[in-house]
Enzyme design. Structure first.
Site, short mmCIF file in Angstrom:
data_model
loop_
_atom_site.label_atom_id
_atom_site.label_comp_id
_atom_site.label_asym_id
_atom_site.label_seq_id
_atom_site.Cartn_x
_atom_site.Cartn_y
_atom_site.Cartn_z
N TYR A 38 34.05 -15.58 6.56
CA TYR A 38 35.19 -16.05 7.33
C TYR A 38 34.75 -16.37 8.77
O TYR A 38 33.95 -15.63 9.36
CB TYR A 38 36.30 -14.98 7.38
N ARG A 55 35.89 -14.80 20.88
CA ARG A 55 35.85 -14.15 19.57
C ARG A 55 34.49 -14.42 18.95
O ARG A 55 34.05 -15.58 18.91
CB ARG A 55 36.96 -14.76 18.71
N HIS A 77 39.90 -10.15 9.44
CA HIS A 77 40.61 -10.96 8.44
C HIS A 77 41.04 -10.16 7.22
O HIS A 77 40.83 -10.57 6.07
CB HIS A 77 39.77 -12.18 8.05
N GLU A 90 49.38 -12.27 12.62
CA GLU A 90 49.44 -13.72 12.38
C GLU A 90 50.08 -14.07 11.05
O GLU A 90 50.61 -15.17 10.91
CB GLU A 90 48.05 -14.36 12.52
N ASP A 149 37.52 -10.87 14.45
CA ASP A 149 38.57 -10.95 13.42
C ASP A 149 38.01 -10.43 12.10
O ASP A 149 37.08 -11.01 11.54
CB ASP A 149 39.02 -12.41 13.28
N GLU A 160 40.76 -7.54 15.12
CA GLU A 160 41.97 -8.20 14.59
C GLU A 160 42.08 -7.99 13.09
O GLU A 160 41.09 -8.09 12.37
CB GLU A 160 41.84 -9.68 14.92
N ARG A 204 50.32 -10.42 17.23
CA ARG A 204 49.79 -11.78 17.16
C ARG A 204 50.71 -12.76 16.45
O ARG A 204 50.29 -13.81 15.98
CB ARG A 204 48.42 -11.76 16.48
N GLU A 246 45.19 -17.23 21.67
CA GLU A 246 44.06 -17.85 20.95
C GLU A 246 44.08 -19.36 21.17
O GLU A 246 45.14 -19.99 21.14
CB GLU A 246 44.20 -17.56 19.44
N TRP A 282 41.18 -12.53 1.38
CA TRP A 282 40.36 -13.51 2.10
C TRP A 282 40.61 -13.42 3.57
O TRP A 282 41.68 -13.25 4.04
CB TRP A 282 40.65 -14.94 1.62
#
Ligand code: GCO
Ligand code: MG
Length: 406
Positions: free
Chosen positions: A162, A150, A216, A266, A214, A240, A287, A343, A406
């Site tokens: 991030y 990643r 995020h 996630e 990612d 992601e 995920r 991950e 975030w």
């Protein structure tokens, strides 16, 4: 095998470099099962849910009746789902599977159908304040054996990006203090900068590596589609969480606009939260994790639904999930037919000492322990030396001060 009952349920909250909530179930024949109940930044809510609400329901129950216990705690609450409740349920379920496998004398994956593969392919995290720093970090991980990485970097024009760690330290965005850290986000800079990161990594390190990224949760569907189109030519393994994960139908637009593979889940904690994503084939990878999605029992159900629709798995495995979670994930990853990737960010040396475990990394793969159960333990004496410390995840604001994702 004679049934055994749960004799004791104990919650251990410790902070060996970061906070973890761990459930210890002991049966009346002395078998111990471990479950992870860590919810980053909201740990004590899960600890209380377990101690005050679930423990009284667990003591005296037959430990082997895992599905029945799951349904009893899920439906019995009436207030079903949610991150706190599902994390607590995940801890109970994981501990019960640990007990069942230990009593059967086999590693957990044997009870889940046995091995479907030799090892679990994992992706590592490369980070850096600048693109050359991230390229160098990616090279370091390649040399350590990772074939999937990643890539994240700081974006000029934002503050506190991030996924960018302090050099040499394990990335961990949560921080102590009275209030969360505040970061500044600017989407146009990010959309300009990110394709140049992919381009630099491909130019310097070639095309063999699988590259992940990612987002995020920070983009709108249109912005996500723009990002997808701008990195498609670098052949990403996945993007992601391009948009806030809870809005499943946003993925219809993104999917129609870009062929970049998509991964999410996630922060989602039940099969209902991923139902549209899976059944409309809006993502390539789901995920969800053992700890936040109701344990091995419920995650298996999600993964089986995904299998039906050709969606593969890519479970969350950040360091705020304890080694108990990672061990449980590895057993499930090893057994399911539609495993994609896992991950993996190594925990700190202190965390590893508090949670001695038998899983191991070799040549880009993780291998679960071959001992009965999960193959992970908690050193309670050492844990007691590292008590809970309040910590929060950061918040993000736009340049004008508006709160953003975030
Ligand atoms: C990831 C995640 C994490 C989360 C963290 C929050 O893909 O690994 O996005 O880095 O931010 O788990 O607690
Ligand atoms: Mg993520």
């Amino acid at each position: 095998m004679a049934p055994v009952r749960i004799a004791e349920a104990r919650v251990i909250v410790c902070s060996p470099d970061r906070n973890f909530v761990t459930l210890k179930l002991t049966t009346d024949d002395g078998t111990v099962g471990w479950g992870d109940g860590t919810l980053n930044g909201r740990e004590l809510a899960v600890a209380s849910y377990l101690t005050d609400h679930l423990s009284p329901l667990l003591v005296g129950r037959e430990a082997g009746r895992i599905e029945d216990t799951w349904q009893y705690l899920y439906r019995g609450a009436y207030w079903r789902g949610g991150p706190v409740g599902m994390t607590a349920l995940g801890a109970v379920d994981t501990a019960l599977w640990d007990i069942k496998a230990k009593r059967a004398g086999v590693p957990l994956y044997e009870l889940l159908g046995g091995r479907s593969r030799d090892g679990i392919r994992v992706y590592g995290h490369a980070t850096g304040a600048t693109i050359p720093d991230t390229v160098a970090d990616t090279r370091r991980l390649m040399e350590a054996g990772f074939s999937a990485i990643r890539i994240q970097t700081d974006t000029p024009g934002t503050q506190g990006a991030y996924g960018v760690s302090v050099p040499g330290q394990v990335y961990d965005p949560s921080a102590g203090g009275h209030l969360p850290q505040e970061t500044v986000w600017h989407t146009p800079s990010y959309l300009r900068h990110t394709p140049t990161l992919f381009e630099a990594v491909r130019e310097e390190l070639g095309w063999e590596l699988d590259l992940l990224h990612d987002v995020h949760h920070r983009l709108s569907p249109r912005e996500a589609a723009q990002l997808g189109r701008s990195v498609e030519r670098f052949n990403p393994f996945w993007l992601e969480d391009p948009t806030p994960a809870e809005d499943q139908t946003a993925y219809r637009y993104i999917r129609a606009q870009t062929t970049a593979p998509l991964a999410t889940g996630e922060v989602l904690n039940s099969i209902w939260g991923v139902q549209t994503l899976i059944t409309e084939r809006l993502v390539d990878y789901v995920r969800a994790t053992v700890v936040h999605a109701g344990g091995v029992t419920h995650l298996r159900r999600i993964f089986d639904l995904a299998h039906l629709y050709g969606v593969r798995t890519g479970s969350h495995g950040a360091t705020d999930l304890s080694p108990v979670s990672l061990a449980a994930a590895l057993h499930l990853d090893l057994a399911i037919p539609n495993f994609g990737i896992q991950e993996y960010m190594a925990h700190t040396a202190l965390t590893d000492r508090v949670f001695p475990h038998g899983y191991r990394f070799a040549d880009g793969y993780l291998h679960p322990a071959d001992e009965p159960g999960l193959g992970v333990h908690l050193d309670e004496d050492l844990a007691a030396h590292h008590p809970y410390e309040r910590a929060y995840l950061p918040v993000a604001r736009l340049r004008d001060g508006t709160v953003h994702d975030w």
